[in-house]
Write a protein that holds these residues in place. Structure first.
Motif, mmCIF file in Angstrom:
data_model
loop_
_atom_site.group_PDB
_atom_site.id
_atom_site.type_symbol
_atom_site.label_atom_id
_atom_site.label_comp_id
_atom_site.label_asym_id
_atom_site.label_seq_id
_atom_site.Cartn_x
_atom_site.Cartn_y
_atom_site.Cartn_z
ATOM 1 N N UNK A 121 1.015 -1.103 0.065
ATOM 2 C CA UNK A 121 -0.015 -0.016 0.136
ATOM 3 C C UNK A 121 0.982 1.052 -0.078
ATOM 4 N N UNK A 122 0.547 1.957 -0.870
ATOM 5 C CA UNK A 122 1.552 3.372 -1.003
ATOM 6 C C UNK A 122 1.174 4.499 0.043
ATOM 7 N N UNK A 123 2.387 4.756 0.957
ATOM 8 C CA UNK A 123 1.804 5.726 1.889
ATOM 9 C C UNK A 123 2.487 7.031 1.749
ATOM 10 N N UNK A 124 1.777 7.920 1.213
ATOM 11 C CA UNK A 124 2.370 9.485 0.821
ATOM 12 C C UNK A 124 2.382 10.098 2.016
ATOM 13 N N UNK A 159 3.556 15.376 0.078
ATOM 14 C CA UNK A 159 4.318 14.592 -1.213
ATOM 15 C C UNK A 159 3.920 15.161 -2.325
ATOM 16 N N UNK A 160 2.380 14.926 -2.571
ATOM 17 C CA UNK A 160 1.855 15.075 -3.916
ATOM 18 C C UNK A 160 2.116 16.578 -4.130
ATOM 19 N N UNK A 182 4.651 18.321 -3.539
ATOM 20 C CA UNK A 182 6.093 18.608 -4.042
ATOM 21 C C UNK A 182 6.219 17.715 -5.359
ATOM 22 N N UNK A 183 5.633 16.460 -5.417
ATOM 23 C CA UNK A 183 5.583 15.771 -6.799
ATOM 24 C C UNK A 183 5.114 16.665 -8.066
ATOM 25 N N UNK A 184 4.175 17.672 -7.798
ATOM 26 C CA UNK A 184 3.674 18.391 -8.787
ATOM 27 C C UNK A 184 4.458 19.331 -9.288
ATOM 28 N N UNK A 185 5.495 19.642 -8.456
ATOM 29 C CA UNK A 185 6.220 20.822 -8.808
ATOM 30 C C UNK A 185 7.708 20.361 -9.565
#
Lengths: 268, 312
Positions: free
Chosen positions: B8-11, B15-16, B18-21
């Motif tokens: 199971x991915x635990x973010x 984090x999302x 940061x990921x978008x940048x």
């Protein structure tokens, strides 16, 4: 024609209503003896299921019935006639190719790998043998094919190629193709062994309908449930001999031979 | 992650965000850039050499392109290719069927045939058939009680054209036999078995079930063979059949315009090969129709034509 049948019946004491009659059928390849004397009676309109471990000779026996394999000894009659031979006096003469083909055309066979003609559509598969072998007019063959396809529930696939169908659909088309020759008996060589578990049911359903319509069937299978429900007799083969045969329900519930008991305990 | 623990991915919170940048920087592949530059330079050099060297004499070549004797030569080349290919397919099919027959004598005969006609160079076979009269002066058919029905001097009918057809057909049949045999073997044995079980005799099974399915495997290499054969027919120049190459030769032997005429010959061979590739594409599509679910892109026809290859 019927004269020959009457003669054969009297000479080999074939029971009335016999479709497949085997006595002491043997088959060997070079040193290897695959069938070591098989006795079997399949009456008209009945379903015989043959089970057994791989290498037991059950598929070989099935292929001997329509003379795809020549037997090495014994007597094997379909509808009281030899398939690949003519009996004259005490000599069995191998018959000409066209006569063999005409007799084989009356014995339908289904294969584990379906073997639909890959370059033909479903409709072309169904009318190929009737139009080419029996010279049935194309229109008539097509009309009959449609009836059969409706019966196996695949009328909407007439113009598809085998590759575009699921395994279960292919096997149902193969059954319709065999039925298009109006066979006296159908031989099934592990018809559901190559199928995904969820597709087995649709093929068994078609086979169940055929059995109920009175088709004579010899079925080599691993589907014990089908054998119990539909089979009129169950045959357990191992090592080229019939170890046990009888009514499916009793045999499955109460096998007499330890070998049968062992096999059934592993497949049930 | 340990076995048994549900994957199971635990973010982490944010984090999302940061990921978008984040942005992806493509890897630089300098080798491809250098290779491309070199290829362009090479192409330019070749083009310049072709365009600037007066010895190519493009005008002269263009002038001979539709010269009547070149056209006649092209016609002969095409007729030779078509006739030889058809004969080779017929003979090759017979040899291939013998090769898969149950009789060891037939199998042996076809094996020797293939061994001989594929083993001896085509040019030598060609000259051999042309000189058949040295071996056999006269061919005649004599029946008992009736007498001679037919008789002809070898030299009268073994013209260069006939020798070319006989020699190259027999030679090409050796190759076709192997291709067709491989095609027959490629059809699963269950197909013929199902046909037998339906009551179809051996010959009907071969004609209706096995050979049509073998076609799909046979066509691509047969296209290659046809293209090879087109070029191989230029060998008939040696026995003075006035094909495309021979016609060009007889012109430049007079005028010494060797290079322009070779360019004309090369042009016509390339043109015919290109047309054959397109035809092959459509034939393959026709025989492969039980395979394809969607229509193949028309683009593929073009690509096939320009890649000048027989195979896909």
């Amino acid at each position: 024609m019927s004269n020959i049948k009457t003669e054969n019946r009297a000479r080999f004491s074939v029971p009335d209503n016999s479709m497949v009659f085997a006595r002491g059928v043997r088959k060997s390849y070079a040193q290897l003896e695959v069938l070591k004397g098989i006795d079997l009676d399949v009456p008209v309109g009945s379903v015989a299921c043959i089970i057994g471990p791989s290498g037991s000779g059950k598929s070989t026996f099935l292929r001997c019935i329509n003379h795809l394999e020549k037997i090495s000894g014994g007597i094997l009659l379909v509808d009281s006639q030899f398939v690949g031979y003519d009996l004259r006096g005490d000599k069995l003469h191998e018959v000409r190719d066209d006569l063999l083909c005409a007799r084989r055309a009356e014995i339908g066979m289904l294969f584990q790998s379906f073997n639909l003609f890959a370059h033909m559509t479903v409709m072309e598969n169904l009318i190929e043998a009737p139009t080419q072998v029996r010279r049935v007019p194309v229109d008539q063959a097509k009309a009959e094919a449609e009836v059969l396809l409706r019966r196996v529930g695949l009328l909407d696939k007439v113009n598809r190629y085998p590759r575009e169908l699921s395994g279960g659909q292919q096997q149902r088309v193969a059954i319709a193709r065999a039925m298009a020759m109006k066979p006296k008996v159908l031989l099934f060589d592990e018809p559901t062994s190559a199928l995904d578990p969820e597709l087995v049911g649709e093929v068994l359903q078609v086979m169940r309908d055929l059995a109920e319509s009175g088709m004579t069937m010899v079925v080599v299978t691993h589907e014990i449930g089908f054998a119990r429900e539909i089979g009129d007799q169950l045959v357990f083969m191992d090592g080229g001999v019939i170890v046990e045969q009888g009514a499916p329900r009793e045999m499955i519930a109460n096998p007499q031979s330890p070998r049968t008991r062992e096999f059934l305990s592993r497949v049930l | 992650m340990e076995a048994g623990v549900p994957a199971e991915i635990r973010a982490e919170p944010g984090a999302a965000d940061i990921a978008s940048r984040l942005t992806v920087v493509p890897r630089r592949n300098y080798g491809i850039w250098i290779g491309t530059a070199l290829a362009l330079v090479l192409a330019a050099v070749i083009f310049r050499a072709f365009a600037s060297n007066p010895a190519f004499a493009w005008d002269t070549a263009a002038g001979y392109l539709f010269h009547p004797s070149i056209m006649r030569g092209l016609g002969t080349t095409l007729i030779l290719t078509v006739v030889i290919m058809l004969l080779a397919i017929v003979i090759g099919t017979v040899i291939a069927i013998m090769r898969v027959s149950p009789s060891p004598v037939l199998r042996g005969f076809s094996a020797v045939y293939v061994w001989f006609f594929r083993g001896v160079p085509a040019l030598i076979q060609l000259i051999f058939w042309f000189n058949l009269s040295l071996l056999v002066r006269e061919i005649s058919l004599t029946l008992p009680f009736i007498g001679t029905v037919f008789s002809a001097r070898t030299n009268d009918f073994m013209t260069p054209f006939v020798s070319a057809i006989v020699a190259l057909s027999l030679c090409e049949a050796g190759y076709m036999a192997e291709i067709i045999r491989a095609g027959i073997k490629s059809v699963p044995s269950g197909q013929a078995e199902a046909a037998s079980a339906l009551g179809m005799p051996y010959r009907m099974t071969l004609k209706r079930i096995t050979l049509p399915q073998a076609m799909r495997f046979v066509l691509p290499p047969t296209g290659n063979e046809a293209i090879n054969l087109l070029k191989m027919t230029s060998l008939v120049t040696f026995i003075a059949v006035d094909d495309l190459f021979y016609s060009a030769q007889s012109i430049y032997a007079r005028t010494f315009e060797t290079i322009p005429l070779l360019i004309v010959v090369a042009f016509w061979y390339l043109a015919v090969v290109s047309i054959m590739s397109v035809g092959q594409h459509f034939l393959e599509r026709h025989f492969g129709r039980s395979d394809v679910r969607t229509e193949a892109m028309p683009l593929r026809a073009l690509r096939n034509a320009f890649s000048l290859r027989g195979t896909r």
